[in-house]
Design an enzyme around this catalytic site. Structure first.
Site, PDB file in Angstrom:
ATOM      1  N   GLU A  37     -83.777 105.777  63.091  1.00 49.15           N
ATOM      2  CA  GLU A  37     -84.963 106.273  64.209  1.00 49.15           C
ATOM      3  C   GLU A  37     -83.929 107.004  65.198  1.00 49.15           C
ATOM      4  O   GLU A  37     -84.420 108.016  65.833  1.00 49.15           O
ATOM      5  CB  GLU A  37     -85.563 105.230  64.629  1.00 49.15           C
ATOM      6  CG  GLU A  37     -86.833 104.399  63.915  1.00 49.15           C
ATOM      7  CD  GLU A  37     -86.101 104.014  62.516  1.00 49.15           C
ATOM      8  OE1 GLU A  37     -84.929 103.542  62.308  1.00 49.15           O
ATOM      9  OE2 GLU A  37     -86.939 103.883  61.632  1.00 49.15           O
ATOM     10  N   HIS A  75     -94.585  94.734  63.279  1.00 46.29           N
ATOM     11  CA  HIS A  75     -95.328  95.773  62.682  1.00 46.29           C
ATOM     12  C   HIS A  75     -96.565  95.869  63.576  1.00 46.29           C
ATOM     13  O   HIS A  75     -97.720  96.018  63.262  1.00 46.29           O
ATOM     14  CB  HIS A  75     -95.867  95.509  61.305  1.00 46.29           C
ATOM     15  CG  HIS A  75     -94.749  95.853  60.427  1.00 46.29           C
ATOM     16  ND1 HIS A  75     -94.008  94.944  59.969  1.00 46.29           N
ATOM     17  CD2 HIS A  75     -94.272  97.060  59.808  1.00 46.29           C
ATOM     18  CE1 HIS A  75     -93.132  95.426  58.726  1.00 46.29           C
ATOM     19  NE2 HIS A  75     -93.125  96.670  59.025  1.00 46.29           N
TER      20      HIS A  75
END
Ligand SMILES: Cc1ncc(C[n+]2csc(CCOP(=O)(O)OP(=O)(O)O)c2C)c(N)n1
Lengths: 388, 325
Positions: free
Chosen positions: B60, B129
């Site tokens: 990321e 999530h």
């Protein structure tokens, strides 16, 4: 034939043979501390360029001295001295073509000087006076679109992925340039270094990673920064050739960077250069190095001074006499003193500058806060309270 | 006009912007062949090729850092973070670099990247999530933060984000990726940054919300209407920062009552900022307390997620509380 992966063993000879590891372990050097040529082949560099290397290093050192003084005078907030490390910035920068980009870090004023940024521009930036194009938001960082130098950044090593992204951009656009980024040995411990090498290795991007290994990251010595035998070997795992050079030998830095830039432009991918140097001064003007290292160590390293060494070489080779070297020094010393005087007499930035350039437009919250700020300035004036 | 879900609308926005402007580049994990794990980038690789749809290694920080470099070169990168929950490794690059590039260089360099990511709960995604971390970005000067609540807006908002000269965090509530379908024009239109929308008109209470909570709020409003004939206005902010303060003020002039609904934890969430803004600038408009209906200040759970998130009952209770004050 099936081979059990746990049974595969490489001998050191295999590894060295296969990965040319010796370049990453040894020390590539062209001139020794006495200015004698020790390399098998002396690079063929025109006299003008040699002179440019010399004056760039001298100018960097004089300016560096001034920035220290200016910090003590309260004119500059902070400075990260470069004394003893000039050969890395200057050698690497002069090895590039003018279209190539550089992503330097805070200890690289030599990059700016060698690229043709004037002392005046650098001083305006560091003093953060009215002529500072960066408008006084951060210290000791600079960048110049015109000179193809990206702004450096205070979080150590954050510019490494930017350099890789920039090189990716050049690759996509079909522009054949090299992108060089410089950072300290401490930066190699951060994620951005590994992310950058990994990405550049996968896409064979035209990036030159230069580790300016000055042996210290503030008080932490290089051996506590990595368990690797050298920093240059870190390239091996990413399939990036690593070379370890004497970073106090401007010719060695220049030659290695030149080769890396050629590889980059030929589409051969990235190169990792470890430039072994030594930080003669404190980490920054806020640091006291006597707390963590001995004066004997610093004294012992003085014989590697890149400028003194290069002077001896220039004299040995008959390019310049001692007298001429002195003249160059004196000339720049006087010039820079004048520039310093000029820069410190320039007026400060407007007080409203803190609200500028936050976004491409000014949103309502900043408009409201600016209004509030102006009122407070009025009140301060009425009450006779000093603004700064 | 074709009927689409949000994934298709976002895909269309990307496709149209990539056709319009060759500088637009998509990058991220699995965005190429796979088309993104939620298929938002489906088919882009086939149309635009490997130089404009870049499958990155799993990093990321690298995706964002490299996007910044691409933007500095002159490209317009649209980076996908597979789930916003994984953005933290890139946080330094977002807040220290992308957000500050313009300010620290006096505008000489900018990093107008778009970071798209699925966010929020409601799909049994458990802790990593399901999070709603918008407050971290809203708190950072230099960033614009957006979250659509329906396909039509998603397309126009993403286009605005891509054309923005400032870095944008574009959060996509994954629970409504495919559950809401509506007509989406196959032509160019923009939902301007900073402009909210009145989703449902009302005159007694104003609910300010965004993302998937828009729909839950509307249901709660309908329930309040049915039970008590209370008339509840629902505002979808769309852009979380800079939020549409004028729209909120206009609505409060009518209703005098304010409820803010978001999935993110309460403390220092956007609700706190809106409440403080009204308290500072328009306290006279209020006829009752400002109430926040939010996620709790606890990690997003695997079990009982429906209880963790604002639901119709909790919003209805808030309406009742402010109406009976
Ligand atoms: C991410 C981050 N952590 C810590 C610091 C504080 N800091 C500034 S410079 C420095 C040491 C950097 O050492 P190195 O990368 O070797 O470069 P050098 O300064 O020695 O040239 C540290 C720890 C910082 N600027 N950024």
């Amino acid at each position: 034939m099936y081979q059990n992966p746990f049974e595969i063993r490489y001998s050191l000879e295999d590894v060295i043979e296969k990965l040319r590891l010796e370049r990453a372990i040894g020390l590539y050097r062209i001139i020794d501390p006495d200015g004698n040529v020790v390399a098998e082949r002396e690079p063929d560099i025109p006299r003008d360029l040699l002179l440019n290397m010399y004056t760039s290093m001298i100018r960097t050192r004089i300016l560096d001295g001034w920035l220290l003084k200016l910090q003590r005078m309260g004119k500059v907030a902070l400075h990260a001295p470069n004394i003893g490390e000039e050969a890395v910035s200057v050698g690497a920068t002069l090895a590039l073509d003018k279209d190539d980009w550089i992503f330097p870090y805070y200890r690289n004023i030599g990059v700016f000087i060698a690229r043709g940024v004037s002392e005046e521009e650098i001083l305006d930036r560091n003093i953060a006076n009215i002529a500072d194009p960066f408008k006084g938001k951060e210290f000791t960082i600079f960048g110049s679109r015109k000179h193809r130098i990206a702004p450096s950044t205070v979080p150590v090593g954050n510019q490494i992925p930017h350099a890789v992204g920039f090189a990716l951009g050049a690759y996509i656009a079909g522009e054949k340039i090299a992108v060089l980024t410089i950072f300290g040995d401490g930066a190699t411990s951060r994620g951005g270094f590994h992310v950058g090498l990994n990405f550049a290795g996968i896409y064979r991007l035209p990036v030159i990673f230069v580790i300016q290994n000055n042996q210290w990251a503030i008080s932490v010595p290089a051996k506590k920064q990595t368990g690797s035998i050298t920093f240059a070997v870190k390239g091996v795992a990413y399939n990036i050739p690593g070379i370890r050079v004497d970073g106090n030998d401007v010719l060695a830095v220049y030659t290695a960077s030149k080769e890396a830039a050629k590889r980059a432009r030929n589409g051969e991918g990235p190169t990792l250069i470890e430039a072994v140097t030594y930080r003669m001064g404190p980490h920054t003007t806020a640091d006291d190095p006597t707390r963590y290292r001995s004066p004997e160590e610093v004294k012992a390293m003085q014989k590697y001074d890149p400028i003194a060494r290069f002077e001896k070489y220039l004299i040995n080779r008959g390019y310049l006499s001692e007298q001429e070297l002195k003249e160059i020094y004196n000339e720049w010393n006087t010039k820079i003193e004048e520039i310093v005087k000029k820069c410190i007499s320039k007026p400060p930035l407007s007080v409203e500058v803190i609200f500028e350039d936050v976004y491409s437009q000014r949103f309502w919250n900043l408009e409201e806060q600016l209004e509030e700020y102006r009122e407070s300035l009025e009140v301060m004036k009425k009450l006779g309270i000093e603004v700064e | 006009m074709p009927v689409m879900n949000m994934v298709q609308a976002l895909n269309l926005a990307l496709r149209e912007e990539m056709r319009r402007d060759p500088r637009v580049i998509v990058l991220g994990e699995d965005v190429g062949k796979r088309g993104g794990v939620f298929l938002v980038t489906e088919g882009l690789l086939e149309e635009f090729g490997e130089k404009r749809v870049i499958d990155t290694p799993l990093t990321e920080m690298g995706i964002v850092g490299i996007a910044i470099g691409l933007a500095m070169y002159g490209f317009k990168p649209v980076a996908e973070i597979q789930f916003i929950d994984f953005v933290y490794e890139a946080f330094d690059q977002i807040v220290s670099e992308a957000a500050k590039m313009r300010a620290k260089t006096g505008g000489m360099f900018t990093a107008p990247i778009v970071i798209r990511a699925p966010c929020c709960g409601g799909v049994k995604g458990a802790m990593h999530h399901s999070q709603s971390p918008e407050a971290y970005f809203i708190h950072t000067a230099g960033l614009i933060t957006m979250m659509p609540s329906r396909p039509y807006d998603a397309k126009g908002m993403l286009k605005a984000a891509i054309r923005s000269e400032d870095p944008v965090i574009f959060l996509e509530p994954k629970s409504i990726y495919r559950t809401i379908r509506e007509e989406v024009p196959e032509e160019d239109y923009i939902i301007p940054i900073g402009k909210g929308r009145v989703v449902r008109e009302g005159s007694d209470v104003t609910i300010v919300t965004y993302g998937a909570m828009v729909h839950v709020s509307v249901e709660a409003a309908e329930l309040a209407e049915k039970k008590h004939r209370w008339s509840v206005e629902v505002i979808d902010l769309r852009t979380l920062f800079p939020f549409d303060k004028d729209l909120i003020l206009k609505s409060l002039e009518k209703t005098g009552r304010l409820i803010i609904v978001h999935e993110a934890p309460r403390t220092l969430g956007l609700g706190a900022e809106i409440a403080a803004y009204i308290a500072e600038n328009a306290i006279d408009l209020l006829r009752g307390p400002v109430i926040r209906v939010t996620g709790y200040d606890a990690p997003f759970p695997l079990v009982h997620e429906k209880l963790y998130m604002p639901n119709i009952a909790r919003i209805y209770l808030a309406i009742e509380k402010v109406m009976r004050y």
